[in-house]
Write a protein that holds these residues in place. Structure first.
Motif, PDB file in Angstrom:
ATOM      1  N   ILE A   4      33.893  43.629  43.752  1.00 46.00           N
ATOM      2  CA  ILE A   4      34.735  43.306  44.903  1.00 46.00           C
ATOM      3  C   ILE A   4      36.094  43.949  44.670  1.00 46.00           C
ATOM      4  O   ILE A   4      36.626  43.888  43.560  1.00 46.00           O
ATOM      5  CB  ILE A   4      34.904  41.780  45.052  1.00 46.00           C
ATOM      6  CG1 ILE A   4      33.540  41.097  45.161  1.00 46.00           C
ATOM      7  CG2 ILE A   4      35.779  41.457  46.252  1.00 46.00           C
ATOM      8  CD1 ILE A   4      33.610  39.579  45.095  1.00 46.00           C
ATOM      9  N   GLN A   5      36.660  44.555  45.717  1.00 42.01           N
ATOM     10  CA  GLN A   5      38.000  45.131  45.616  1.00 42.01           C
ATOM     11  C   GLN A   5      38.896  44.476  46.656  1.00 42.01           C
ATOM     12  O   GLN A   5      38.477  44.262  47.794  1.00 42.01           O
ATOM     13  CB  GLN A   5      37.987  46.648  45.863  1.00 42.01           C
ATOM     14  CG  GLN A   5      37.137  47.452  44.911  1.00 42.01           C
ATOM     15  CD  GLN A   5      35.686  47.506  45.325  1.00 42.01           C
ATOM     16  OE1 GLN A   5      35.351  47.493  46.491  1.00 42.01           O
ATOM     17  NE2 GLN A   5      34.804  47.551  44.342  1.00 42.01           N
ATOM     18  N   LEU A   6      40.122  44.187  46.253  1.00 36.25           N
ATOM     19  CA  LEU A   6      41.141  43.667  47.167  1.00 36.25           C
ATOM     20  C   LEU A   6      42.269  44.681  47.207  1.00 36.25           C
ATOM     21  O   LEU A   6      42.911  44.950  46.195  1.00 36.25           O
ATOM     22  CB  LEU A   6      41.673  42.313  46.684  1.00 36.25           C
ATOM     23  CG  LEU A   6      42.847  41.762  47.488  1.00 36.25           C
ATOM     24  CD1 LEU A   6      42.390  41.317  48.863  1.00 36.25           C
ATOM     25  CD2 LEU A   6      43.510  40.621  46.760  1.00 36.25           C
ATOM     26  N   SER A  54      41.674  43.298  37.030  1.00 36.29           N
ATOM     27  CA  SER A  54      40.260  43.047  37.243  1.00 36.29           C
ATOM     28  C   SER A  54      39.922  41.674  36.669  1.00 36.29           C
ATOM     29  O   SER A  54      40.258  41.381  35.518  1.00 36.29           O
ATOM     30  CB  SER A  54      39.440  44.143  36.553  1.00 36.29           C
ATOM     31  OG  SER A  54      38.089  44.014  36.866  1.00 36.29           O
ATOM     32  N   TYR A  55      39.256  40.828  37.480  1.00 36.19           N
ATOM     33  CA  TYR A  55      39.001  39.453  37.094  1.00 36.19           C
ATOM     34  C   TYR A  55      37.540  39.084  37.331  1.00 36.19           C
ATOM     35  O   TYR A  55      36.977  39.379  38.393  1.00 36.19           O
ATOM     36  CB  TYR A  55      39.895  38.493  37.889  1.00 36.19           C
ATOM     37  CG  TYR A  55      41.351  38.828  37.733  1.00 36.19           C
ATOM     38  CD1 TYR A  55      42.042  38.416  36.611  1.00 36.19           C
ATOM     39  CD2 TYR A  55      42.018  39.598  38.685  1.00 36.19           C
ATOM     40  CE1 TYR A  55      43.381  38.744  36.439  1.00 36.19           C
ATOM     41  CE2 TYR A  55      43.355  39.928  38.521  1.00 36.19           C
ATOM     42  CZ  TYR A  55      44.030  39.499  37.398  1.00 36.19           C
ATOM     43  OH  TYR A  55      45.347  39.832  37.236  1.00 36.19           O
ATOM     44  N   LYS A  56      36.947  38.403  36.366  1.00 36.13           N
ATOM     45  CA  LYS A  56      35.561  37.959  36.476  1.00 36.13           C
ATOM     46  C   LYS A  56      35.464  36.883  37.556  1.00 36.13           C
ATOM     47  O   LYS A  56      36.320  36.008  37.662  1.00 36.13           O
ATOM     48  CB  LYS A  56      35.071  37.406  35.138  1.00 36.13           C
ATOM     49  CG  LYS A  56      33.600  37.075  35.126  1.00 36.13           C
ATOM     50  CD  LYS A  56      33.157  36.711  33.710  1.00 36.13           C
ATOM     51  CE  LYS A  56      31.670  36.512  33.652  1.00 36.13           C
ATOM     52  NZ  LYS A  56      31.246  35.200  34.075  1.00 36.13           N
ATOM     53  N   LEU A 130      30.160  39.812  37.940  1.00 35.41           N
ATOM     54  CA  LEU A 130      30.808  40.354  39.132  1.00 35.41           C
ATOM     55  C   LEU A 130      32.307  40.278  38.892  1.00 35.41           C
ATOM     56  O   LEU A 130      32.812  39.279  38.383  1.00 35.41           O
ATOM     57  CB  LEU A 130      30.413  39.532  40.360  1.00 35.41           C
ATOM     58  CG  LEU A 130      31.054  39.910  41.685  1.00 35.41           C
ATOM     59  CD1 LEU A 130      30.595  41.309  42.118  1.00 35.41           C
ATOM     60  CD2 LEU A 130      30.686  38.889  42.757  1.00 35.41           C
ATOM     61  N   TYR A 131      33.013  41.340  39.257  1.00 39.19           N
ATOM     62  CA  TYR A 131      34.454  41.379  39.068  1.00 39.19           C
ATOM     63  C   TYR A 131      35.160  41.627  40.389  1.00 39.19           C
ATOM     64  O   TYR A 131      34.634  42.302  41.277  1.00 39.19           O
ATOM     65  CB  TYR A 131      34.852  42.483  38.083  1.00 39.19           C
ATOM     66  CG  TYR A 131      34.478  42.139  36.666  1.00 39.19           C
ATOM     67  CD1 TYR A 131      35.365  41.433  35.854  1.00 39.19           C
ATOM     68  CD2 TYR A 131      33.237  42.489  36.153  1.00 39.19           C
ATOM     69  CE1 TYR A 131      35.013  41.098  34.550  1.00 39.19           C
ATOM     70  CE2 TYR A 131      32.880  42.157  34.862  1.00 39.19           C
ATOM     71  CZ  TYR A 131      33.767  41.458  34.068  1.00 39.19           C
ATOM     72  OH  TYR A 131      33.418  41.116  32.795  1.00 39.19           O
ATOM     73  N   LEU A 132      36.357  41.051  40.489  1.00 36.46           N
ATOM     74  CA  LEU A 132      37.262  41.329  41.608  1.00 36.46           C
ATOM     75  C   LEU A 132      38.377  42.205  41.055  1.00 36.46           C
ATOM     76  O   LEU A 132      39.047  41.820  40.084  1.00 36.46           O
ATOM     77  CB  LEU A 132      37.859  40.042  42.161  1.00 36.46           C
ATOM     78  CG  LEU A 132      39.029  40.215  43.127  1.00 36.46           C
ATOM     79  CD1 LEU A 132      38.554  40.823  44.445  1.00 36.46           C
ATOM     80  CD2 LEU A 132      39.728  38.894  43.378  1.00 36.46           C
ATOM     81  N   GLU A 133      38.549  43.361  41.652  1.00 39.14           N
ATOM     82  CA  GLU A 133      39.645  44.258  41.252  1.00 39.14           C
ATOM     83  C   GLU A 133      40.731  44.186  42.312  1.00 39.14           C
ATOM     84  O   GLU A 133      40.481  44.446  43.497  1.00 39.14           O
ATOM     85  CB  GLU A 133      39.147  45.706  41.131  1.00 39.14           C
ATOM     86  CG  GLU A 133      40.243  46.645  40.732  1.00 39.14           C
ATOM     87  CD  GLU A 133      39.798  48.097  40.697  1.00 39.14           C
ATOM     88  OE1 GLU A 133      40.651  48.946  40.396  1.00 39.14           O
ATOM     89  OE2 GLU A 133      38.628  48.381  41.001  1.00 39.14           O
ATOM     90  N   ILE A 134      41.923  43.792  41.895  1.00 33.62           N
ATOM     91  CA  ILE A 134      43.059  43.701  42.805  1.00 33.62           C
ATOM     92  C   ILE A 134      43.922  44.937  42.622  1.00 33.62           C
ATOM     93  O   ILE A 134      44.366  45.239  41.519  1.00 33.62           O
ATOM     94  CB  ILE A 134      43.880  42.427  42.554  1.00 33.62           C
ATOM     95  CG1 ILE A 134      42.998  41.198  42.782  1.00 33.62           C
ATOM     96  CG2 ILE A 134      45.119  42.398  43.450  1.00 33.62           C
ATOM     97  CD1 ILE A 134      43.672  39.879  42.498  1.00 33.62           C
ATOM     98  N   MET A 135      44.124  45.647  43.719  1.00 30.42           N
ATOM     99  CA  MET A 135      44.899  46.896  43.681  1.00 30.42           C
ATOM    100  C   MET A 135      46.221  46.744  44.385  1.00 30.42           C
ATOM    101  O   MET A 135      46.354  45.985  45.294  1.00 30.42           O
ATOM    102  CB  MET A 135      44.101  47.999  44.366  1.00 30.42           C
ATOM    103  CG  MET A 135      42.736  48.216  43.713  1.00 30.42           C
ATOM    104  SD  MET A 135      41.799  49.479  44.571  1.00 30.42           S
ATOM    105  CE  MET A 135      40.676  48.473  45.491  1.00 30.42           C
TER     106      MET A 135
END
Length: 135
Positions: A4-6, A54-56, A130-135
């Motif tokens: 997932i990307q934010l 990047s967060y699990k 699954l990871y969320l990457e915050i940009m």
């Protein structure tokens, strides 16, 4: 691996807005707390937005809500979740999802949240993390 990307697109003193993508495909809009707070934060709603990184992502069952909730492993911060809501008053120190129809507001949040949970569950059936990457 699908993640997932934010992507944050607007940062103000009151809120942070962005777009959420899964596997490079647009999913929904987001609303978060401001990036910085000038005073000590005592309540979860008063916490600043999550730092870039990047967060699990884990799914946990929430008894009071009666549904699964995505929980982010953010070092040094209280537990952060992806959740539904309508506007600034509903921010819980995490990431609110929906459709941005008016500045600082989110619409169709419950429907968007339900679809997002389904997508996350589908992904997690095929891959362990699954990871969320915050940009």
């Amino acid at each position: 691996m699908v993640n997932i990307q934010l992507k944050r697109v607007a940062v103000t003193e009151k809120y942070t807005q962005g777009y959420l993508f899964i596997g490079g495909n647009y999913v929904c809009d987001t609303l978060e707390p401001p990036l910085n707070r000038r005073r000590k934060c005592d309540k979860l709603a008063d916490q600043p937005a999550i730092r870039k990184g990047s967060y699990k992502v884990d799914l946990e069952y929430n008894e009071s809500l009666g549904t699964m909730i995505p929980v982010l492993a953010v070092p040094g911060l209280r537990r952060r979740i992806i959740h539904s809501g309508k506007g600034l008053k509903d921010l819980r120190g995490g990431i609110m999802v929906g459709k941005n129809t008016t500045t600082g507001l989110i619409a169709a949040s419950d429907q968007t949240y339900g679809k997002l949970i389904q997508k996350i569950q589908e992904i997690m059936q095929h891959q362990r993390t699954l990871y969320l990457e915050i940009m």
